[in-house]
Scaffold this motif. Structure first.
Motif, short mmCIF file in Angstrom:
data_model
loop_
_atom_site.label_atom_id
_atom_site.label_comp_id
_atom_site.label_asym_id
_atom_site.label_seq_id
_atom_site.Cartn_x
_atom_site.Cartn_y
_atom_site.Cartn_z
N ASN A 121 0.77 -1.33 0.00
CA ASN A 121 -0.03 -0.04 -0.10
C ASN A 121 0.84 1.28 0.01
N LEU A 122 2.01 1.24 -0.14
CA LEU A 122 2.84 2.14 0.27
C LEU A 122 2.70 3.40 -1.04
N GLY A 123 2.57 2.83 -2.20
CA GLY A 123 2.17 3.84 -3.21
C GLY A 123 0.94 4.77 -2.98
N GLN A 124 -0.14 3.84 -2.37
CA GLN A 124 -1.47 4.46 -2.37
C GLN A 124 -1.32 6.05 -1.58
N SER A 125 -0.36 5.88 -0.44
CA SER A 125 -0.47 7.00 0.46
C SER A 125 0.21 8.26 -0.04
N TYR A 126 1.02 8.08 -1.37
CA TYR A 126 1.41 9.30 -1.97
C TYR A 126 1.02 9.81 -3.20
N ILE A 127 0.07 9.02 -3.59
CA ILE A 127 -0.31 9.22 -5.03
C ILE A 127 -1.33 10.61 -5.05
N ILE A 128 -2.10 10.87 -4.21
CA ILE A 128 -2.96 11.90 -3.97
C ILE A 128 -2.10 13.23 -3.86
N ASP A 129 -1.01 13.01 -2.81
CA ASP A 129 -0.18 14.22 -2.56
C ASP A 129 0.57 14.65 -3.75
N SER A 130 1.09 13.60 -4.51
CA SER A 130 1.96 13.96 -5.63
C SER A 130 1.17 14.82 -6.45
N PHE A 131 -0.04 14.46 -6.83
CA PHE A 131 -0.71 15.05 -7.73
C PHE A 131 -0.93 16.44 -7.49
N LEU A 132 -1.36 16.70 -6.18
CA LEU A 132 -1.42 18.05 -5.51
C LEU A 132 -0.32 18.70 -5.76
N VAL A 133 0.79 18.24 -5.48
CA VAL A 133 2.05 19.07 -5.36
C VAL A 133 2.38 19.41 -6.82
#
Lengths: 369, 536, 245
Positions: free
Chosen positions: B460-472
C-alpha cells in the motif's frame, strides 16, 4: 414520453419490475423450495441496487456533462451518514451504555451532551432530507467554486479525489463526532420496524428498486431535455457553448448537484440494508471503482451504468469469496480492457452486434474522410 | 595512546595541589582506616580518599557504596566481595588480586548509613571529575550540574583548571556555576553564575535555574527570570527552526514522490495513477537488494542503498516503458481514459506485489553510515533526514539539467511542444515518449529507494503518496519543475507548522482544503505556463 | 450613424509579446467590415477581446457606446447579441444537425428555462427555414460529426444566424469551401449586413473583394490602414507588410 422510455430503458425497467415482484415472493416460499431466496440475500441484492443508483448518478455527470468526479463515494457516504445518524438515535437507551440521549460511542468518549449537528436527526423526515441536502449542498458549493474558475477535466477529477480524501481523514477523527474509525453501526430498527425482520428487508429492497427506477427516469428526463443537450454540447465543445450565451458553469453545477443528491440517496438506502457506515466509504479507491462500473456498462447510457454496476459488483462478490487474490487483478484488467477495447461499454458491444446482424447501414451515414 | 598515562599523571599532580589533599596520606593507608571509628570519621576518610585523586580509589568507593567492601578478619585486608552469599569470593580492593573463595564468616562488612552514602557519592563525583576517561569526566560534570553539591565546588574548580578538552570544560564550568548558585556565595558571584548558565542550552537553563526563580535576593531572582525567559525565547525560535527543518524534509519526500509525476504529468500530460505503485516497486527493489546482500555478502550491507539506486531506476524505468508502450501510447489526448487505465495498472501492480511478497510490511534496513543524529543549536538533526533532503535535491537538479542540456531532454521538450514538427525534424516521437515516461517512472523508483528508509515497505506504500504527488504537481503549476520544487517545499513546511496546533490529521485536512480552494482560484497553479498557448 | 462597436486604445500582451497594441477601431451599426492582416497581426486576439474570452491589459471596448465589454464573460457578451464563428468550424459533433441549430436559436439560456423547455411550432418552422437557408435539410437528422468540412462551415453559419445576433464576428468563413460556396457565403454576409453588423476576418483576397466593403488592415496589433480594398492595397506600407515577409 417515448423519448423518456426507449427500448433499453423499457427492457431494463421491465426486468427490474419483475425482479422486484419475484424476490419478495420467492423469499416467502418454503425454505425447501428450489426457488426460495434466503432472507439474508435480500439486503445483499438491495445493496447491489444502491450501487446501481450510484452508477446512474455518476453517469449523469460524467457520461453527459463530461464531469469525471472521482469523489462520488463522498456524496454516497454523506447520505449514508445522515441516515446512519438517525438510526443511531433510534437505538435510544438500548445501547451498551443504555444512555437514552447519547449514542454509545459518545458515552465511550466521555461526552456529556449531543453535539449541535446531531440535533434533529432523531426525527426521520429531517434525516431523510439531510441525506439529500448535505451531499447536494457540498456538491453545489464545491461545484460553484470549481466550475466558475473553469476547473475542468483532469484537474477537476484530481480535486474531487482530494475532496473525498480530506473527508476520509476527517471522518476518521473521533473529535468529528461521527464515530471515528468504527463509524456508525449496531442499528436496531427504522421507523419502528426491526432491521433484521424479513419484512423490513423486503420493504427496503422494494424501496431501493423504486428509487433506482425513479433515478433512471429523472436522469433520462434531464438528458433528453434541452438542458441535457446543452450539457452534451458543453462536453463536446465547451467554449462554443459559452459563445452561444449559455452559462456553462450553471449547467455544470446543476448536474453535479443533482448527481450528488442521487448518490446521497443511494447511500441513504445502503446503510439500513448493510447495517454500518464507516469512513472507509470515503476511500478514493471506492470512488474510482464507480467509474469502472459506468465505463463497463457504457458511458452516457444510464441503463448501461446500472447494468455495469450490477455486473461488476456481482463478479466482485463471487471472486472475493472464491479467489480473493484474483479480484484486484480482475478489476485492474477490467479498467484497462474497457478503456482500450470497449470505449462504449457493454451496451456499445450489444449495439455493434445488433448492427452487424442487420443489413449494411444507410450509406449516407458513412463518415466522410 | 600516550595520552592516558599522561592525563593520569596530570590528574594526580593536581589532586595533590588541592587543599583536601594536604594530609598527603597514601591511598593504602587511608583504606585501612575505613573500618575504624564512627560514621563521621569514616566520612572524613572518604573525603581524603577522594582527594588522593588515585584512579583506584573509585572502585573502592563504589564498593563501599554498594556495601561490597569488607575487611578480612584474618589479616585485616580490605577486600571487595563478590560471588554468591553462600560462596563469597574476594578481590583485593587496591591491587585487584584475586583472593579466591573467602569462607562464609571470614569477612566483616564496612557499614555505611545514608549520610555517609551522600558523602561517598559526592566524593565519587569529585573523583570521576578527573577520571582519565573523557566520557566519564563528561558524565561526572553533567551529573554535578544536575544535582549540584556544595562540597564539590573546589573539586570542580580544580577540574576546570586542569581540563584540556573544551567541551568537557564547558560542562564543568556549567556545573561549577550551578554549584555556586546552590552555595552561600555573595550575590555578585551568583549573578555571574547565572550569566554563565544562561549561555547553556535552553533546557539546561530551565532545569538549573527554575529552583532559583523564587530566590530571596531580588536582584538574583530578576536575573534568573530574565535568563529563563531568554532561554524560552531561544527555544521557541529553535522550535520554529526545527519545524522548518521537519517541513523541508517532508517537502523533500513530497518532492521525491512528485518529481517523476512532474515529468509524466507535467511534461507529457499523462495522468499516471500507477505512479505511487512505481514508487512502491522502487522500495521493493531496495528490499530485494538488501535481502540478496544479507544472504550472500553481508559485509557489503553499507553499500546496499548505493546499489539499489541504479537498479531501482533501471527496473522501474523499464516497467514504465512497458506501461507506456502497452497502454498509455494508445490513449494520448484522452486524459480521462489514461487516468482509468493507469488506475487499473496500479491495482494489478499492487496485487502482484501482495501475491509475491505478502501483504505485510517488509523490513528494509538503514546502513550504519546513515543512522544517528547530531545536535545543531537547540535541535537534533537525524542523518536519514539529511540524506533524504540531499538525495531529493540531487535528483531534482539532475533532472533539471537533463531536461535542459542533454540531447534527450531537448528532444523531449521538442516533442511535447510540437509533436508534428518534431516528427518532421526526424525525431522518433514514439521512442521519445517511451523514454520520457520511462524517465518519470525511473525517478519514481528512486523515490521508492528513499522512501523505503522512512516508511513501511508494503503493497500500500504507493497509495499514500499518489494524491499528495498530484496535488504538489498541480499546485506548483503543471509543466514547471521549479514550481514542483516550490510547491513540495511550501506544502511540507506548511504541514509541519500546522501540526503543533492543529494536530497531524487536521493539519493535513487543512492543507488539502487549501489546495482545493487554491486550484479553484488559480487552476494553473503557482507558476502557470504563460503565453497564448496556455490561454486555449 | 452611431458606432455599434468601439475599441479604444486596447492593448494586450502575452509574455512581453504585444499581441494588441493600442488598437482603436470603430464599426457602425449595420456595417459590413473586413479585417485583414498577416499572421500574428492580432486578428484572433481582437476577436477574443471583443467576445470576453481574453481580458485586455488596458483600453475599452464599448458596445452601443455605453456597455464596456471588457468586464464581461463570454456568455454575457453573447447574450448582448454578439455572435462568433470560429476559424476552425466548431459544431457539437454528437448532436444532430437540427439539434445544433435548435441549441443556437434565440431563447432563454438559463438552466431551468432549458430544462422545462417545450418545442413549439414556431421553433420548428424557424429550424426548417434555417436548414433550408444553409442547405442541410437532407442531413437534419445526421450527427454533426458526419458532415464534411464545408458542411460544418455552413452549419456554423446557420447556428450564428439562429442566434439572431446584432453583431456577427466571422473568422475565415471561406476556409475549406469551394469557389462557388465562397461566393455564396460572401453574398449571404452581404445580405445580412444592413440589418446586422458583420465583421469578417479573412485571408482570401478574392473573398474580401467579393464582400465589397470597408477594409481594416491590422499589423502588429494595431490598425495600419483603413478604407476600400483598392485604397489599402495601393498603399506601400500595406504591400510591404504583406510581401516583405
Amino acid at each position: 414520453m417515448s423519448k423518456l422510455i426507449d427500448l433499453r430503458m423499457g427492457l431494463f425497467l421491465a426486468a427490474l419490475f419483475i425482479v422486484t415482484v419475484l424476490v419478495p415472493i420467492a423469499s416467502t416460499l418454503d425454505q425447501g423450495s428450489a426457488l426460495s431466496i434466503p432472507s439474508y440475500l435480500i439486503p445483499l441484492m438491495g445493496k447491489y441496487l444502491c450501487y446501481a443508483i450510484l452508477a446512474v448518478a455518476l453517469d449523469l455527470c460524467w457520461g453527459y456533462a463530461g464531469i469525471l468526479s472521482l469523489g462520488h463515494g463522498a456524496f454516497f457516504a454523506l447520505g449514508g451518514y445522515a441516515i446512519g445518524m438517525h438510526l443511531m438515535r433510534e437505538i435510544g437507551a438500548r445501547g451498551v451504555y443504555a444512555n437514552p440521549d447519547l449514542p454509545d460511542f459518545m458515552v465511550f468518549l466521555g461526552w456529556n451532551e449531543l453535539p449541535w449537528f446531531w440535533y434533529g436527526f432523531d426525527w426521520f423526515p429531517f434525516a431523510a432530507v439531510m441525506a439529500l441536502l448535505v451531499p447536494g449542498a457540498l456538491a453545489f458549493v464545491f461545484g460553484w467554486f470549481a466550475f466558475r474558475s473553469r476547473v475542468s477535466g483532469v484537474y477537476l477529477s484530481i480535486i474531487t479525489q482530494a475532496l473525498t480524501f480530506a473527508l476520509l481523514l476527517a471522518f476518521f477523527r473521533n473529535e468529528m463526532g461521527f464515530g471515528g474509525n468504527n463509524g456508525l453501526t449496531d442499528f436496531r430498527d427504522v421507523l419502528g420496524f426491526s432491521l433484521s425482520a424479513p419484512s423490513t428487508r423486503i420493504a427496503l429492497f422494494v424501496l431501493t428498486a423504486i428509487a433506482l427506477a425513479a433515478c433512471l427516469l429523472i436522469a433520462k428526463a434531464i438528458t433528453v431535455s434541452k438542458a441535457g443537450k446543452v450539457l452534451v454540447a458543453v462536453r463536446d465543445a465547451e467554449s462554443r457553448t459559452r459563445f452561444m450565451g449559455y452559462r456553462v458553469e450553471n449547467y455544470s453545477v446543476f448536474v453535479f448537484t443533482v448527481s450528488a443528491m442521487m448518490a446521497g440517496l443511494a447511500g441513504a438506502l445502503y446503510v439500513p440494508q448493510v447495517g454500518i457506515i464507516n469512513p472507509g466509504e470515503f476511500a478514493p479507491a471506492n470512488s474510482i471503482e464507480i467509474v469502472v462500473w459506468v465505463a463497463l456498462g457504457g458511458r452516457g447510457t444510464l441503463v448501461g451504468a446500472a447494468i455495469g454496476a450490477l455486473v461488476v459488483v456481482a463478479v466482485e462478490s463471487w471472486l472475493t469469496a472464491n479467489f480473493p487474490d484474483l479480484w484486484l487483478f480482475a478489476l485492474g484488467a477490467l479498467f484497462i480492457i474497457v478503456v482500450l477495447w470497449m470505449p462504449n461499454g457493454l451496451l456499445g458491444l450489444v449495439e455493434k452486434l445488433r448492427l452487424r446482424r442487420k443489413p449494411a447501414p444507410d450509406p449516407n451515414t458513412e463518415t466522410p474522410a | 595512546m600516550l595520552l592516558r598515562p599522561f592525563l593520569r599523571l596530570v590528574a594526580l599532580c593536581l589532586a595533590m595541589l588541592t587543599p583536601l589533599a594536604a594530609s598527603a596520606q597514601t591511598l593504602e593507608e587511608l583504606v585501612t582506616q575505613l573500618p575504624a571509628g564512627s560514621y563521621d570519621d569514616r566520612a572524613a576518610v572518604v573525603a581524603e580518599i577522594a582527594a588522593t585523586g588515585d584512579p583506584r580509589a573509585l572502585a573502592v568507593l563504589e564498593a563501599l557504596l554498594e556495601g561490597e567492601l569488607e575487611q578480612r578478619n584474618s589479616d585485616g585486608r580490605i577486600v571487595i566481595v563478590g560471588g554468591t552469599r553462600r560462596a563469597p569470593t574476594g578481590t583485593d580492593a587496591l591491587t585487584g588480586e584475586d583472593l579466591g573463595e573467602l569462607g562464609r564468616r571470614a569477612t566483616e562488612r564496612i557499614r555505611v548509613n545514608n549520610s555517609l552514602r551522600r558523602t561517598i557519592r559526592t566524593a565519587m563525583g569529585v573523583m570521576t571529575l578527573r577520571d582519565p576517561d573523557p566520557a566519564r569526566r563528561l558524565a561526572a560534570a553533567e551529573a554535578a550540574l544536575r544535582s549540584p553539591a556544595v562540597e564539590q565546588l573546589d573539586a570542580l574548580d580544580a577540574a576546570m583548571q586542569a581540563e584540556e578538552l573544551d567541551y568537557i570544560r564547558e560542562a564543568q564550568t556549567l556545573a561549577h556555576a550551578a554549584t555556586i548558585l546552590a552555595s552561600d556565595a555573595d550575590t555578585d558571584t551568583k549573578l555571574d553564575a547565572v550569566a554563565v548558565i544562561s549561555g547553556a542550552s535552553a533546557l539546561t537553563v530551565q532545569s538549573t535555574l527554575n529552583a532559583y526563580r523564587a530566590a530571596e535576593d531580588p536582584a538574583l531572582a530578576a536575573a534568573v527570570a530574565d535568563a529563563i525567559e531568554a532561554a524560552e525565547r531561544r527555544q521557541a525560535l529553535w522550535g520554529q527552526a526545527q519545524n522548518l527543518w521537519f517541513g523541508l524534509s517532508l517537502g523533500s519526500v513530497l518532492l521525491l514522490a512528485a518529481i517523476g509525476l512532474a515529468i509524466t504529468f507535467g511534461v507529457m500530460g499523462v495522468i499516471n495513477l500507477a505512479h505511487g505503485e512505481l514508487v512502491m516497486l522502487g522500495a521493493y527493489t531496495t528490499f530485494l537488494v538488501q535481502e540478496t546482500i544479507r544472504t550472500h555478502a553481508p559485509e557489503y550491507f553499507g553499500w546496499s542503498l548505493a546499489i539499489a539506486v541504479p537498479l531501482a531506476f533501471l527496473f522501474v524505468g523499464a516497467v514504465g516503458v512497458a506501461i507506456e508502450r502497452g497502454i498509455v501510447r494508445h490513449l494520448y489526448g484522452r486524459p480521462l481514459e489514461t487516468l482509468l487505465a493507469t488506475w487499473g495498472v496500479s491495482l494489478i501492480l499492487q496485487q502482484a506485489v501482495r501475491s509475491v511478497f505478502g501483504p505485510t510490511n517488509r523490513e528494509v534496513g538503514t546502513p550504519d553510515w546513515m543512522s544517528g543524529a547530531f545536535q545543531l543549536g537547540e535541535m537534533t538533526v537525524t542523518w536519514p533526514r539529511v540524506a533524504i533532503v540531499i538525495f531529493s535535491l540531487t535528483v531534482f537538479f539532475g533532472l533539471l539539467l537533463t531536461m535542459r542540456y542533454s540531447a534527450m531532454g531537448l528532444q523531449m521538450r521538442a516533442v511535447t511542444q510540437n509533436r508534428a514538427m518534431a516528427a518532421n525534424l526526424g525525431i522518433r516521437t514514439g521512442r521519445v515518449d517511451a523514454l520520457t515516461f520511462g524517465l518519470g517512472a525511473g525517478i519514481a523508483g528512486l523515490a521508492g529507494v528513499a522512501l523505503s528508509q522512512i516508511d513501511n515497505v508494503s503493497p500500500n506504500l504507493g497509495q499514500s503518496y499518489i494524491i499528495d504527488s498530484f496535488l504538489v504537481v498541480v499546485f506548483g503549476g503543471v509543466g514547471n519543475l521549479w514550481g514542483t520544487l516550490a510547491a513540495a517545499m511550501s506544502l511540507g513546511v506548511a504541514n509541519k507548522f500546522l501540526e503543533p496546533w492543529a494536530g497531524a490529521v487536521l493539519g493535513k485536512i487543512l492543507i488539502l482544503i487549501f489546495i482545493i480552494l487554491f486550484i479553484q482560484k488559480r487552476p494553473r497553479g503557482l507558476f502557470p505556463q504563460r503565453g497564448r498557448a496556455a490561454e486555449g | 450613424m452611431s458606432a455599434q462597436l468601439f475599441l479604444d486604445g486596447v492593448h494586450r500582451s502575452f509574455d512581453g509579446f504585444k499581441a494588441i497594441n493600442n488598437l482603436t477601431l470603430s464599426v457602425d451599426k449595420g456595417e459590413l467590415r473586413a479585417v485583414i492582416g498577416p499572421n500574428g497581426a492580432g486578428k484572433t486576439t481582437m476577436m477574443d477581446i471583443i467576445t470576453g474570452k481574453t481580458r485586455p491589459d488596458g483600453g475599452e471596448v464599448l458596445w452601443n457606446m455605453s456597455t464596456d465589454l471588457t468586464r464581461m464573460d463570454e456568455a454575457s457578451v453573447a447574450n448582448l447579441g454578439i455572435g462568433r464563428k470560429f476559424q476552425k468550424p466548431t459544431v457539437f459533433e454528437t448532436h444532430t444537425v437540427e439539434d445544433n441549430i435548435r441549441l443556437a436559436l434565440k431563447a432563454p439560456r438559463g438552466v431551468f428555462a432549458t430544462l422545462f423547455h417545450r418545442t413549439g411550432k414556431a421553433e420548428e418552422a424557424r429550424v426548417t427555414a434555417l436548414l433550408d437557408q444553409i442547405r442541410l435539410t437532407h442531413l437534419r437528422a445526421e450527427d454533426a460529426a458526419n458532415l464534411s468540412h464545408g458542411q460544418k462551415q455552413w452549419l456554423e453559419i446557420g447556428m450564428l444566424l439562429a442566434q439572431e445576433p446584432d453583431l456577427l464576428l466571422v473568422d475565415e468563413p471561406a476556409a475549406g469551401m469551394t469557389d462557388a460556396e465562397t461566393m455564396e457565403t460572401a453574398e449571404l454576409l452581404k445580405s445580412i449586413a444592413g440589418q446586422r453588423t458583420v465583421i469578417v476576418v479573412e485571408h482570401d483576397m478574392d473573398f474580401v473583394r467579393a464582400l465589397d466593403c470597408r477594409v481594416t488592415v491590422l499589423h502588429q496589433g494595431s490598425v495600419l490602414a483603413e478604407g476600400s480594398l483598392d485604397h489599402v492595397s495601393a498603399r506601400d506600407d500595406v504591400i510591404e507588410v504583406y510581401l516583405g515577409r
